[in-house]
Scaffold this active site. Structure first.
Site, mmCIF file in Angstrom:
data_model
loop_
_atom_site.group_PDB
_atom_site.id
_atom_site.type_symbol
_atom_site.label_atom_id
_atom_site.label_comp_id
_atom_site.label_asym_id
_atom_site.label_seq_id
_atom_site.Cartn_x
_atom_site.Cartn_y
_atom_site.Cartn_z
ATOM 1 N N CYS A 77 1.067 -1.226 -0.057
ATOM 2 C CA CYS A 77 -0.042 0.193 -0.004
ATOM 3 C C CYS A 77 0.786 1.322 -0.086
ATOM 4 O O CYS A 77 0.538 2.180 -0.708
ATOM 5 C CB CYS A 77 -1.204 -0.022 1.378
ATOM 6 S SG CYS A 77 -0.170 -0.273 2.607
ATOM 7 N N ASP A 289 -7.388 5.751 -1.487
ATOM 8 C CA ASP A 289 -7.252 4.402 -0.635
ATOM 9 C C ASP A 289 -6.584 3.342 -1.772
ATOM 10 O O ASP A 289 -7.312 3.086 -2.540
ATOM 11 C CB ASP A 289 -8.219 4.019 -0.113
ATOM 12 C CG ASP A 289 -8.162 2.891 1.156
ATOM 13 O OD1 ASP A 289 -6.955 2.353 1.071
ATOM 14 O OD2 ASP A 289 -9.099 2.620 1.786
ATOM 15 N N HIS A 291 -6.293 0.215 -0.886
ATOM 16 C CA HIS A 291 -6.547 -1.005 -0.394
ATOM 17 C C HIS A 291 -7.600 -1.489 -1.135
ATOM 18 O O HIS A 291 -8.821 -2.011 -0.521
ATOM 19 C CB HIS A 291 -6.860 -1.071 1.006
ATOM 20 C CG HIS A 291 -5.729 -0.700 1.935
ATOM 21 N ND1 HIS A 291 -5.407 0.971 2.196
ATOM 22 C CD2 HIS A 291 -4.663 -1.209 2.123
ATOM 23 C CE1 HIS A 291 -4.147 0.999 2.726
ATOM 24 N NE2 HIS A 291 -3.686 -0.122 2.975
#
Length: 388
Positions: A77, A289, A291
């Protein structure tokens, strides 16, 4: 069917947009130097966010190093956030700060060339393969979680191999930005820089994300391509704004960074969860994000990539500033003196001599892959504690 779902994976959860919808407030929203009113400019705000290149976890790409992982889910990430930061810098440099992505229109060739730099294949200069293997030189095994400072060092080294952009990445040390060192790195003899595309002009000392008015004031005419041409500069400032949580004294200064037109965003997040912060509204940070696990795209050389999955079609995520982990890295041009770091004219005499970075010799045998998942989330203690 799997290919169809992979293509639209970031769009199929239609309820997420309503759950994460922006608040109905009179507070301005700042996104990388641009200010928006949620009530009157919401569509422009969402178009701005959607235009940022969005890099997420991917699966089923070629194994890193030939025998390593074929997915970065669970550990990549911060690397993906580093890709987003650098991609934003390159978009500003080549296309201009006001460029917007429109899926219904053909994109400029510079856009496709930027995107190709980050595709999940070993010969893309900023791919997950290149970043993970370059991280071995920073003491990180392939498959190990990175912190903001390590990612900054990896980007600095990879930029040395990128002849197209001639990008200089300067990573500050001990919260201090040294003008003398920046000049050495950006004015190295023999470096030549091609004029950039877009509406902005050239200027000695012009930097990534510089506004058009500033560029025109500094240099109305393009300079000659002499041996000391100024290379585009990405300034990275790793900071630790507290011990276990962010110190409230730094919150307003952090907000000011997002108001600067030269800002490329902030690397940070929560423990072991990295986010790419691009702005704020009131007491909340706005971020992209990484993820989300999408399938890696197979792309042939010379063929434009289906880029829909590289742009986030959801309303952007938000989090309370006070929930931010104190370890961050700012990416911006030093415009005015913020109390979070120091700007000095000369290299401090008590520091080791500054040596402009050179291309390292990279040899990955495959033995550097992480052996135990226990090493995935080790804390990184590479930051100076700021004095209030």
């Amino acid at each position: 069917m799997e290919a169809v779902l992979a293509k639209y994976e970031n769009q199929i959860n239609v309820f997420s947009e309503f759950l994460e919808d922006l608040p109905d407030t009179d507070e301005p929203v700042w996104i990388l130097g641009a200010c928006y009113d949620v009530k009157t400019n919401k569509s422009e705000l969402l178009a701005d966010v959607r235009s940022r290149l969005w890099f997420t976890y991917r699966k089923k790409f070629s194994p890193i190093g030939g025998t390593g992982p074929s997915s970065d889910a669970g550990w990549g990430c911060m690397l993906r956030c580093g890709q987003m930061i650098l991609a934003q810098a390159l978009v500003c440099w080549h296309l201009g700060q006001d460029w917007r992505w429109d899926p219904e229109k053909a994109q400029p060739k510079e856009y496709h060339r930027i995107l190709n730099c980050f595709l999940d294949k070993k010969d893309s200069c900023y791919s997950i393969h290149q970043m993970a293997q370059m991280g071995v030189g920073e003491g990180k095994s392939v498959g190990e979680w990175y912190g903001p400072n390590t990612v900054a060092q990896v980007l600095k080294k990879l930029a040395l191999f990128d002849d197209w952009n001639s990008l200089a990445v300067y990573v500050s040390m001990d919260n201090t930005v040294v003008i003398e060192d920046i000049k050495k790195q950006c004015q190295q003899p023999g470096q030549k820089v091609k004029p950039r595309a877009g509406p902005c002009g050239w200027g000695e000392g012009s930097v990534l994300g510089q506004s058009c008015s500033e560029a025109q004031e500094r240099a109305p005419n393009p300079p000659s391509q002499g041996p000391l041409d100024w290379r585009p500069l990405l300034l990275v400032i790793p900071l630790r704004m507290g011990i276990n949580s962010i110190n409230p004294v730094y919150i307003q200064a952090l907000k000011e960074c997002f108001k600067m037109p030269q800002s490329c965003g902030v690397l940070g997040g929560k423990p072991n969860l990295a986010y790419y912060f691009i702005g704020f509204i009131d007491d909340e940070l706005i971020y992209l994000d990484p993820h989300t696990t999408q399938q890696a795209l197979e792309c042939d050389s010379g063929i434009a990539v289906d880029d829909a999955s590289y742009h986030c079609h959801r309303t952007p995520h938000r989090m309370k500033i006070t929930n931010l982990d104190p370890s961050v890295a700012l990416e911006l041009l030093k415009k005015r003196n913020l109390r979070m770091f120091e700007l000095v004219e000369k290299h401090p005499s008590h520091w080791p001599p500054f040596v402009p970075p050179t291309k390292p010799e990279v040899q990955t045998t495959g033995a550097e892959f992480i052996e135990s998942p226990d090493k995935l989330f080790e804390s990184e203690e590479e930051f100076e504690i700021l004095n209030v």
